[in-house]
Scaffold this active site. Structure first.
Site, PDB file in Angstrom:
ATOM      1  N   ALA A  12       0.808  -1.235   0.000  1.00  0.00           N
ATOM      2  CA  ALA A  12       0.000   0.000   0.000  1.00  0.00           C
ATOM      3  C   ALA A  12       0.834   1.275   0.000  1.00  0.00           C
ATOM      4  O   ALA A  12       0.320   2.353  -0.298  1.00  0.00           O
ATOM      5  CB  ALA A  12      -0.947  -0.009   1.201  1.00  0.00           C
ATOM      6  N   ALA A  13       2.128   1.164   0.327  1.00  0.00           N
ATOM      7  CA  ALA A  13       2.981   2.357   0.294  1.00  0.00           C
ATOM      8  C   ALA A  13       3.662   2.516  -1.056  1.00  0.00           C
ATOM      9  O   ALA A  13       4.415   3.462  -1.267  1.00  0.00           O
ATOM     10  CB  ALA A  13       4.037   2.271   1.393  1.00  0.00           C
ATOM     11  N   GLY A  14       3.388   1.591  -1.984  1.00  0.00           N
ATOM     12  CA  GLY A  14       4.087   1.590  -3.270  1.00  0.00           C
ATOM     13  C   GLY A  14       3.425   2.446  -4.330  1.00  0.00           C
ATOM     14  O   GLY A  14       2.363   3.043  -4.132  1.00  0.00           O
ATOM     15  N   GLN A  15       4.079   2.458  -5.490  1.00  0.00           N
ATOM     16  CA  GLN A  15       3.681   3.310  -6.615  1.00  0.00           C
ATOM     17  C   GLN A  15       2.289   3.000  -7.162  1.00  0.00           C
ATOM     18  O   GLN A  15       1.503   3.892  -7.410  1.00  0.00           O
ATOM     19  CB  GLN A  15       4.691   3.097  -7.755  1.00  0.00           C
ATOM     20  CG  GLN A  15       6.023   3.747  -7.526  1.00  0.00           C
ATOM     21  CD  GLN A  15       6.096   5.101  -8.190  1.00  0.00           C
ATOM     22  OE1 GLN A  15       5.561   5.324  -9.264  1.00  0.00           O
ATOM     23  NE2 GLN A  15       6.759   6.028  -7.552  1.00  0.00           N
ATOM     24  N   ALA A  17      -0.240   1.298  -5.749  1.00  0.00           N
ATOM     25  CA  ALA A  17      -1.273   1.551  -4.742  1.00  0.00           C
ATOM     26  C   ALA A  17      -1.578   3.045  -4.617  1.00  0.00           C
ATOM     27  O   ALA A  17      -2.727   3.432  -4.390  1.00  0.00           O
ATOM     28  CB  ALA A  17      -0.837   0.993  -3.392  1.00  0.00           C
ATOM     29  N   ARG A  98      11.801 -12.919 -15.313  1.00  0.00           N
ATOM     30  CA  ARG A  98      10.610 -13.300 -14.548  1.00  0.00           C
ATOM     31  C   ARG A  98      10.912 -14.426 -13.554  1.00  0.00           C
ATOM     32  O   ARG A  98      10.357 -14.469 -12.477  1.00  0.00           O
ATOM     33  CB  ARG A  98       9.508 -13.756 -15.496  1.00  0.00           C
ATOM     34  CG  ARG A  98       8.822 -12.639 -16.210  1.00  0.00           C
ATOM     35  CD  ARG A  98       7.797 -13.164 -17.150  1.00  0.00           C
ATOM     36  NE  ARG A  98       6.694 -13.813 -16.461  1.00  0.00           N
ATOM     37  CZ  ARG A  98       5.697 -13.187 -15.869  1.00  0.00           C
ATOM     38  NH1 ARG A  98       5.660 -11.865 -15.883  1.00  0.00           N
ATOM     39  NH2 ARG A  98       4.731 -13.844 -15.285  1.00  0.00           N
ATOM     40  N   ASN A 105       8.625 -14.103  -5.082  1.00  0.00           N
ATOM     41  CA  ASN A 105       7.242 -13.651  -4.898  1.00  0.00           C
ATOM     42  C   ASN A 105       6.238 -14.740  -4.543  1.00  0.00           C
ATOM     43  O   ASN A 105       5.274 -14.473  -3.839  1.00  0.00           O
ATOM     44  CB  ASN A 105       6.787 -12.877  -6.136  1.00  0.00           C
ATOM     45  CG  ASN A 105       7.359 -11.464  -6.129  1.00  0.00           C
ATOM     46  OD1 ASN A 105       7.658 -10.925  -5.067  1.00  0.00           O
ATOM     47  ND2 ASN A 105       7.521 -10.875  -7.284  1.00  0.00           N
ATOM     48  N   GLN A 112       0.038 -14.923   1.998  1.00  0.00           N
ATOM     49  CA  GLN A 112      -1.194 -14.144   1.875  1.00  0.00           C
ATOM     50  C   GLN A 112      -2.401 -15.047   1.633  1.00  0.00           C
ATOM     51  O   GLN A 112      -3.489 -14.770   2.113  1.00  0.00           O
ATOM     52  CB  GLN A 112      -1.035 -13.087   0.781  1.00  0.00           C
ATOM     53  CG  GLN A 112       0.006 -12.056   1.220  1.00  0.00           C
ATOM     54  CD  GLN A 112       0.162 -10.886   0.290  1.00  0.00           C
ATOM     55  OE1 GLN A 112      -0.370 -10.860  -0.806  1.00  0.00           O
ATOM     56  NE2 GLN A 112       0.913  -9.895   0.739  1.00  0.00           N
ATOM     57  N   ASP A 159      -2.792  -5.273 -20.151  1.00  0.00           N
ATOM     58  CA  ASP A 159      -2.425  -5.678 -21.507  1.00  0.00           C
ATOM     59  C   ASP A 159      -3.588  -5.424 -22.474  1.00  0.00           C
ATOM     60  O   ASP A 159      -3.393  -4.974 -23.604  1.00  0.00           O
ATOM     61  CB  ASP A 159      -2.039  -7.160 -21.521  1.00  0.00           C
ATOM     62  CG  ASP A 159      -0.999  -7.467 -20.451  1.00  0.00           C
ATOM     63  OD1 ASP A 159       0.062  -6.836 -20.487  1.00  0.00           O
ATOM     64  OD2 ASP A 159      -1.270  -8.304 -19.571  1.00  0.00           O
ATOM     65  N   HIS A 187       0.472 -13.212 -18.180  1.00  0.00           N
ATOM     66  CA  HIS A 187       0.848 -11.788 -18.184  1.00  0.00           C
ATOM     67  C   HIS A 187       2.379 -11.737 -18.207  1.00  0.00           C
ATOM     68  O   HIS A 187       3.033 -11.536 -17.197  1.00  0.00           O
ATOM     69  CB  HIS A 187       0.300 -11.071 -16.943  1.00  0.00           C
ATOM     70  CG  HIS A 187       0.834  -9.669 -16.801  1.00  0.00           C
ATOM     71  ND1 HIS A 187       0.590  -8.688 -17.735  1.00  0.00           N
ATOM     72  CD2 HIS A 187       1.622  -9.099 -15.852  1.00  0.00           C
ATOM     73  CE1 HIS A 187       1.201  -7.565 -17.362  1.00  0.00           C
ATOM     74  NE2 HIS A 187       1.832  -7.801 -16.226  1.00  0.00           N
TER      75      HIS A 187
END
Length: 332
Positions: A12-15, A17, A98, A105, A112, A159, A187
């Site tokens: 939530a602190a990222g670009q 968001a 990737r 990730n 989560q 996309d 993606h």
């Protein structure tokens, strides 16, 4: 006014968001009369930055935001949420493959998934934005067995938006006149942008894009590669990954889950594959879908051009490889 829904945004602190939260708070996603309680999750080192984001949301003075819950604790972040934007992930940097992203990730999305399973509402709709989005969505759903697997989707809307914009630019029309561009598969750079079912309204109703363009070579070549490589092109130019366009696409995706697709229109999203169009089963594969009552359905019976078939096979193969790698990472 209906009663507020709880919406979590991770990273939530990222670009991404930063742009996405404004759309949610303003009512662009869930509706102009749908109040929201914003759950904002990020990692402990980002808490000070997140505090600044909270100040800005307060300063927006938007009446739909009834409460803001900033936290680094997944048990708090996922409690009773009805919609989840899983944006937070290690970002792809210039020159990064990737595969490097994958092992870092998928572990985040395993955790989560477990938190969603324990704390979220069982009806929660989960959109995975963090890359590799398709495989992260698959992992997340595996570790949330009490939530229907259909509730986990991955974002290929960016996309699709890119594809529509390329066609609109080429035909010199407004992007709103171009409909039903499809993104098949992953993606990633193997995704398959497809305009063969797309239409454009040139003033007297929709006509096929293929007829309006009269340029099969462009559709078979440059159109596909431009959309496939657009993310990398943005990184090369901006020295950062796509943020505002990704946030807009995430809002579009969840808006359509919430409100459904317009008659005669479909959208692309990564959903659990049932083997339609020869895609491998049990991976998260991007298909054209229609949505009604918050349930998606793969559009059947569309023609896949011969030149697209090997590309669909390649993107499916990549998803199977990612899946095998992800399961290995998660189980060791």
């Amino acid at each position: 006014m209906s009663s507020p829904i709880r919406v979590v945004v991770t990273g939530a602190a990222g670009q991404i968001a930063y742009s996405l939260l404004y759309q949610i708070a303003k009512g662009d996603v869930f509706g102009a009369d749908q109040p929201v309680i914003l759950h904002l999750l990020d990692i402990p080192p980002m808490m000070e930055v997140l505090g600044g984001v909270v100040m800005e949301i307060i300063d927006l003075a938007l009446p739909l935001v009834t409460e803001i819950v900033p936290t680094a604790d997944p048990t708090v972040a996922f409690k009773d949420v009805e919609a989840a934007f899983l944006v937070g992930a290690m970002p792809r940097q210039q020159g990064m493959e990737r595969k490097d992203l994958l092992s870092a990730n998928v572990k985040i999305f395993k955790v989560q998934g477990e938190a969603l399973d324990k704390y979220a509402k069982k009806t929660v709709k989960v959109l995975v934005v963090g890359n590799p989005a398709n495989t992260n969505a698959l992992v997340c759903s595996r570790y949330a067995p009490s939530i229907p697997r259909e509730n986990f989707t991955a974002m290929t809307r960016l996309d699709q938006n890119r594809g529509r914009a390329q066609i609109a630019e080429r035909l010199k029309v407004n992007v709103g006149q171009v409909k039903n561009v499809i993104i098949w598969g992953n993606h990633s750079a193997t995704q398959v942008p497809d305009a063969n079912s797309a239409t454009v309204d040139l003033g007297s109703g929709p006509v096929p894009v293929t007829g309006a363009l009269k340029n099969d070579e462009w559709l078979k070549g440059e159109f596909i590669t431009t959309v496939q490589k657009r993310g990398a092109a943005v990184i090369a130019a901006r020295k950062m990954s796509s943020a505002v366009s990704a946030a807009k696409a995430a809002g579009d995706h969840m808006h359509d889950i919430w409100h459904g697709t317009a008659p005669g229109q479909f959208v692309s999203m990564g959903v659990l594959s049932d083997g339609s169009y020869g895609a491998p089963k049990d991976v998260v594969f991007s298909f054209p879908v229609t949505i009604e009552n918050k349930e998606w359905k793969i559009v059947q019976g569309l023609q896949v051009a011969d030149y697209h078939k090997p590309l669909l096979e390649a993107t499916g193969k990549e998803l199977l490889e990612e899946k095998a790698e992800a399961i290995e990472v998660c189980e060791h």
